[in-house]
Design an enzyme around this catalytic site. Structure first.
Site, PDB file in Angstrom:
ATOM      1  N   SER A 114      12.944  18.502 -19.269  1.00 19.58           N
ATOM      2  CA  SER A 114      12.226  17.460 -18.551  1.00 19.58           C
ATOM      3  C   SER A 114      10.733  17.523 -18.807  1.00 19.58           C
ATOM      4  O   SER A 114      10.138  18.577 -18.862  1.00 19.58           O
ATOM      5  CB  SER A 114      12.484  17.622 -17.065  1.00 19.58           C
ATOM      6  OG  SER A 114      11.549  16.886 -16.330  1.00 19.58           O
ATOM      7  N   ASP A 159       5.642   8.988 -31.300  1.00 23.84           N
ATOM      8  CA  ASP A 159       6.654   9.510 -30.385  1.00 23.84           C
ATOM      9  C   ASP A 159       7.513   8.338 -29.908  1.00 23.84           C
ATOM     10  O   ASP A 159       7.083   7.544 -29.071  1.00 23.84           O
ATOM     11  CB  ASP A 159       5.981  10.205 -29.199  1.00 23.84           C
ATOM     12  CG  ASP A 159       6.996  10.756 -28.202  1.00 23.84           C
ATOM     13  OD1 ASP A 159       8.212  10.527 -28.393  1.00 23.84           O
ATOM     14  OD2 ASP A 159       6.573  11.402 -27.228  1.00 23.84           O
ATOM     15  N   HIS A 195      10.115  10.122 -26.195  1.00 23.31           N
ATOM     16  CA  HIS A 195       9.728  10.177 -24.777  1.00 23.31           C
ATOM     17  C   HIS A 195       9.371   8.798 -24.273  1.00 23.31           C
ATOM     18  O   HIS A 195       9.358   7.835 -25.037  1.00 23.31           O
ATOM     19  CB  HIS A 195       8.515  11.092 -24.612  1.00 23.31           C
ATOM     20  CG  HIS A 195       8.750  12.466 -25.103  1.00 23.31           C
ATOM     21  ND1 HIS A 195       8.416  12.876 -26.362  1.00 23.31           N
ATOM     22  CD2 HIS A 195       9.325  13.518 -24.506  1.00 23.31           C
ATOM     23  CE1 HIS A 195       8.768  14.129 -26.525  1.00 23.31           C
ATOM     24  NE2 HIS A 195       9.329  14.543 -25.425  1.00 23.31           N
TER      25      HIS A 195
END
Ligand SMILES: *[C@@H]1O[C@H](CO)[C@@H](O)[C@H](O)[C@H]1NC(C)=O
Ligand SMILES: *[C@@H]1O[C@H](CO)[C@@H](O)[C@H](O)[C@H]1NC(C)=O
Ligand SMILES: *[C@@H]1O[C@H](CO)[C@@H](O)[C@H](O)[C@H]1NC(C)=O
Length: 407
Positions: free
Chosen positions: A153, A374, A377
């Site tokens: 997480s 990215d 995410h």
């Protein structure tokens, strides 16, 4: 031994880009945000009747045994995993200015992401409604309870970075509630690859649950397991420490049999779920795999350039994403864990990733030929906030089912 490992040999087509990104650039994946601490009140709460609890007592004293009377009937059999993203006039409940703890790489607004349209969507499940996240309601449901988020997480890095930040705990004295984050990207025992230690692959011990979180299960009432992308890395698999090698994934320089990662993923979940559910009334939630959205080369500016969600059916999930989800659902069902089935809703949000804005103002020096992206995410605020809305409903549903006592 190793039976499940033999079923899936080859790496599926289409995950090379992901792997390239993972192996070359992103070691720390904080994938499923899950719980955004900024949504919680900082000060002790006064007596307050949260909207979704709709207590029948009317006193606001919150004894922890009140029952829901209104919202329940409308949503209790809802399948939140099926639906679509619809435009929402109301923006997010927090942002990079109001919330100081957003991890840098996910604070897209602060990093100069020019479009804001991705913030104005909400998840609309088919045939029912999904209320906005209500932190006060969440705390009411978790009175005297400890909820632990276990996995890769991003919550681990919301307040600081470094090793210590991998394990965090927040206490809410007003409700005697505890929220904690355990770093455990494999759920089972493992050794993370490390340039410093000269280890270019991960090592996983599939039959040994990761003690870093499992040792604390005695004081934990809710466990949310959320892992995934770390399993795509090169790795060597063992049944236990000191045991024989079961095989490997992407280890061309080692003399081990390639076994892929699907069977490994399933076995790691089986081990983790056996520990988490074993002999107690603990509530266990499995967050399903969250797809990446690379459309081109990972280091070209527009690797995930979309600015709007897909509509239902526009872009079917890739096989790898579906298969990882399927294995998770299978193991969750077998163990009596609740699925937090976000794969489809996540798959429809190619617009929600930081892309080049994982770094601050990546184009400040003019257009750049190559820039790291990215597309794994999520921006914060962003789509991942909807995961919490569903989690809240899962917790609410569960506490209704068992009355106040078994939350
Ligand atoms: C951020 O949130 C604060 C507090 O809710 C609000 O006043 C501000 O306008 C928001 N900023 C942006 C850019 O949305
Ligand atoms: C707070 O909650 C814990 C369980 O998480 C419980 O053991 C403890 O007795 C509670 N404290 C009070 C004062 O109720
Ligand atoms: C590779 O493994 C096989 C089977 O275990 C073995 O026969 C062979 O000698 C090994 N090769 C090397 C170079 O270690």
């Amino acid at each position: 031994m190793g039976g499940v490992l033999k079923d899936h040999k080859a790496a599926p087509p289409g995950h090379c880009l992901t792997r390239k990104l993972l192996t070359r650039s992103l070691y720390a994946l904080f994938l499923l945000g899950i719980l955004h601490i900024c949504l919680f009140p900082r000060r002790p709460l006064q007596a307050h009747i949260p909207s979704i609890i709709a207590t029948g007592t009317g006193t606001g004293t919150d004894t922890g045994t009140t029952t829901t009377t209104t919202v329940a009937a409308a949503t209790d059999d809802c399948d939140y995993s099926v639906g679509q993203w619809v435009r929402a006039a109301a923006g997010p409940q927090y942002n990079g200015s109001s919330c100081a703890t957003i991890k840098d790489g996910q604070n897209c607004m602060a990093h100069g992401r020019p479009d804001a349209g991705y913030l104005y969507w909400r998840w609309q499940p088919q045939g029912c409604s999904l209320p906005p996240f209500d932190a006060v309601a969440f705390l009411h449901l978790l009175r005297d309870r400890h909820v632990a988020f276990v996995g890769d997480s991003m919550a681990r890095n919301q307040l600081d970075d470094g090793e210590e930040g991998k394990f965090r705990r927040w206490r809410f004295p007003s409700h005697n509630a505890t929220v904690s984050v355990f770093w455990s990207p494999f759920l089972v025992e493992g050794v993370e690859k490390s340039a410093a230690a000269g280890l270019d692959h991960n090592e996983l011990f599939l039959d040994e649950v990761d003690r870093r979180w499992a040792a604390e299960l005695g004081s934990i009432h809710w466990v949310v397991l959320s892992v995934g992308h770390w399993f795509l890395h090169p790795a060597v698999y063992y049944d236990k420490r000191g045991g024989a090698v079961l095989g490997c994934h992407y280890c061309p320089n080692l003399n081990h049999t390639e076994v892929g990662f699907f069977g490994v993923y399933q076995r790691a979940f089986r081990t983790a779920l056996a520990a988490a559910t074993g002999g107690s009334a603990r509530n266990v939630v499995v967050a399903t795999f969250s797809p990446a959205h690379f459309e081109g080369e990972w280091d070209k500016a527009g690797a995930c350039p979309k600015t709007e969600p897909y509509s239902p059916g526009e872009k079917p999930l890739q096989w790898m994403d579906m298969e990882l989800r399927r294995l998770q659902l299978e193991e969750a069902a077998a163990a009596g864990a609740a699925p937090l089935d976000v794969t489809a809703m996540a798959g429809m949000r190619p617009d929600g990733h930081p892309g080049p804005y994982m770094r601050a103002f990546p184009f400040a020096g003019g257009a750049t030929e190559r820039v790291q992206n990215d597309c794994v995410h999520w921006c914060l605020p962003g789509p991942v906030d909807a995961w919490n809305e569903i989690l809240l409903q899962l917790v609410r549903r569960r506490s209704l089912a068992v009355g106040g006592g078994g939350r």
